[in-house]
Write an enzyme that holds these catalytic residues in place. Structure first.
Site, PDB file in Angstrom:
ATOM      1  CE  LYS A   1      -1.969  -0.860   4.001  1.00  9.91           C
ATOM      2  NZ  LYS A   1      -1.319  -2.114   4.409  1.00  9.91           N
TER       3      LYS A   1
ATOM      4  NE  ARG B   1      -3.544  -1.405  10.393  1.00  9.19           N
ATOM      5  CZ  ARG B   1      -2.402  -0.818  10.030  1.00  9.19           C
ATOM      6  NH1 ARG B   1      -2.403   0.290   9.354  1.00  9.19           N
ATOM      7  NH2 ARG B   1      -1.261  -1.366  10.336  1.00  9.19           N
TER       8      ARG B   1
ATOM      9  NE  ARG C   1       7.776  -3.025   5.663  1.00  7.63           N
ATOM     10  CZ  ARG C   1       6.463  -2.819   5.753  1.00  7.63           C
ATOM     11  NH1 ARG C   1       5.749  -2.555   4.687  1.00  7.63           N
ATOM     12  NH2 ARG C   1       5.859  -2.897   6.925  1.00  7.63           N
TER      13      ARG C   1
ATOM     14  NE  ARG D   1       7.288  -0.661   9.888  1.00 11.14           N
ATOM     15  CZ  ARG D   1       6.075  -0.585   9.343  1.00 11.14           C
ATOM     16  NH1 ARG D   1       5.913   0.009   8.181  1.00 11.14           N
ATOM     17  NH2 ARG D   1       5.028  -1.087   9.956  1.00 11.14           N
TER      18      ARG D   1
ATOM     19  NE  ARG E   1       2.822  -4.843  11.430  1.00 10.32           N
ATOM     20  CZ  ARG E   1       3.734  -4.652  10.476  1.00 10.32           C
ATOM     21  NH1 ARG E   1       4.889  -5.285  10.513  1.00 10.32           N
ATOM     22  NH2 ARG E   1       3.494  -3.837   9.486  1.00 10.32           N
TER      23      ARG E   1
HETATM   24  P1  AMP Z   1       1.627   0.354   9.418  1.00  9.49           P
HETATM   25  O1  AMP Z   1       2.866   1.117   9.156  1.00  9.49           O
HETATM   26  O2  AMP Z   1       0.419   0.940   8.730  1.00  9.49           O
HETATM   27  O3  AMP Z   1       1.773  -1.130   9.146  1.00  9.49           O
HETATM   28  O4  AMP Z   1       1.314   0.491  10.981  1.00  9.49           O
HETATM   29  C1  AMP Z   1       2.219   0.023  11.962  1.00  9.49           C
HETATM   30  C2  AMP Z   1       1.516  -0.068  13.307  1.00  9.49           C
HETATM   31  O5  AMP Z   1       1.019   1.220  13.671  1.00  9.49           O
HETATM   32  C3  AMP Z   1       0.298  -0.982  13.338  1.00  9.49           C
HETATM   33  O6  AMP Z   1       0.651  -2.332  13.568  1.00  9.49           O
HETATM   34  C4  AMP Z   1      -0.491  -0.386  14.496  1.00  9.49           C
HETATM   35  O7  AMP Z   1       0.086  -0.745  15.748  1.00  9.49           O
HETATM   36  C5  AMP Z   1      -0.241   1.106  14.310  1.00  9.49           C
HETATM   37  N1  AMP Z   1      -1.258   1.725  13.436  1.00  9.49           N
HETATM   38  C6  AMP Z   1      -1.077   2.274  12.210  1.00  9.49           C
HETATM   39  N2  AMP Z   1      -2.214   2.744  11.707  1.00  9.49           N
HETATM   40  C7  AMP Z   1      -3.168   2.467  12.631  1.00  9.49           C
HETATM   41  C8  AMP Z   1      -4.580   2.684  12.693  1.00  9.49           C
HETATM   42  N3  AMP Z   1      -5.253   3.267  11.683  1.00  9.49           N
HETATM   43  N4  AMP Z   1      -5.224   2.277  13.816  1.00  9.49           N
HETATM   44  C9  AMP Z   1      -4.575   1.694  14.839  1.00  9.49           C
HETATM   45  N5  AMP Z   1      -3.262   1.436  14.842  1.00  9.49           N
HETATM   46  C10 AMP Z   1      -2.555   1.824  13.749  1.00  9.49           C
END
Ligand code: AMP
Length: 216
Positions: A13, A88, A127, A160, A171
Site C-alpha cells: 500500500k 484499520r 523490508r 522496523r 499484525r
Molecule cells: P503500518 O505502518 O500501517 O503497518 O502500521 C504500523 C503499526 O502502527 C500498526 O501495527 C499499528 O500498531 C499502528 N497503526 C497504524 N495505523 C493504525 C490505525 N489506523 N489504527 C490503529 N493502529 C494503527
C-alpha cells in the site's frame, strides 16, 4: 481524488501510495508513518503508541482518529488524499465517513491490494527503509546496491521494530480479524476495486492508475 488503500501489512500500500503522490500531487496520509514520527520525536503520543505497535496490536481508535482529523484539515488535503493504513477497523471507517461528510469530501475509491499470505511474510521480514528519505527496499526482491545503504542518498537502511517475525504474525492476525472486514464495508458502498498485488511494482501501479483514470 480521495482514496483509501486497503490490504494486509506488506501488500504494498505504502509503495503504491508513494508513487501516486509523485504523479497526482496529492498527499499520502499514513497513520503508521505519523505514529513512527511521534515515536522518533519522543512525544507523549508516541510513547503511548509504541507499546501497542511493538506488540503488533492496533493503537486505540481515539489516538488515531485525532491524528487523522488534524491532518485532513491541512490545506494540502483540499485537492484530495491517499489514506494508507487507515482505517484499520469498522469503527475507524465509520468515524472517517462522518469526518468526510462534515467537510463534504466523501471517499471515491477503496483500492484493495491482494497478496497471498506466504508472500506477505517474505515481504515483511525482508523490508528495509532509509532513515533519511523513507525509500523502501527488500533484501529478497529489491535490495539496495550496497548492503545497508540507500541508493538515493546513502542513508542508513533499517528494519522496523514491528517487522520482526513474531510481531508480523500478530499484525497479520489483527489484519484478518479487524481490517479485512473493511473490504466488505466499502463493497457495500460500491467503491472497492480489487487489485492482485503480485508482480512488479510498476505492473501493480499500472492497474491502480487504470482504476483511478476511470474516476475522471
Ligand atoms: P503500518 O505502518 O500501517 O503497518 O502500521 C504500523 C503499526 O502502527 C500498526 O501495527 C499499528 O500498531 C499502528 N497503526 C497504524 N495505523 C493504525 C490505525 N489506523 N489504527 C490503529 N493502529 C494503527
Amino acid at each position: 481524488m480521495r482514496i483509501v488503500m486497503l490490504g494486509a501489512p506488506g501488500a504494498g500500500k505504502g509503495t503504491q501510495a508513494k508513487k501516486l503522490i509523485d504523479e497526482y500531487g496529492i498527499p499520502q496520509i499514513s497513520t503508521g508513518d505519523i505514529l513512527r514520527q511521534n515515536i522518533a520525536q519522543g512525544t507523549p503520543l508516541g510513547k503511548e503508541a509504541k507499546g501497542y505497535m511493538d506488540k503488533g496490536e492496533l493503537v486505540p481508535d481515539k489516538v488515531v482518529l485525532g491524528l487523522v482529523e488534524d491532518r485532513l484539515k491541512q490545506p494540502d488535503c483540499q485537492k484530495g488524499f491517499i489514506l494508507d493504513g487507515f482505517p484499520r477497523n469498522t469503527a475507524q471507517a465509520a468515524a472517517l465517513d462522518e469526518m468526510l461528510k462534515g467537510i463534504n469530501m466523501p471517499l471515491q475509491l477503496a483500492i484493495s491490494i491482494d497478496v497471498p499470505f506466504e508472500d506477505l511474510m517474505k515481504r515483511l521480514t525482508g523490508r528495509r527503509t532509509c532513515r533519511s528519505c523513507g525509500q523502501m527496499y527488500n533484501v529478497y526482491f529489491s535490495p539496495s546496491k550496497t548492503e545497508g545503504k540507500c541508493d538515493k542518498d546513502g542513508g542508513e537502511l533499517y528494519q522496523r521494530d514491528d517487522d520482526k517475525e513474531e510481531t508480523i504474525k500478530k499484525r497479520l492476525q489483527v489484519y484478518e480479524s479487524q481490517t479485512a472486514p473493511l473490504i466488505e464495508y466499502y463493497s457495500k458502498k460500491g467503491i472497492v476495486r480489487n487489485i492482485a498485488g503480485t508482480g512488479s511494482i510498476s505492473d501493480i501501479y499500472g492497474k491502480v492508475t487504470a482504476e483511478l483514470a476511470k474516476l475522471k
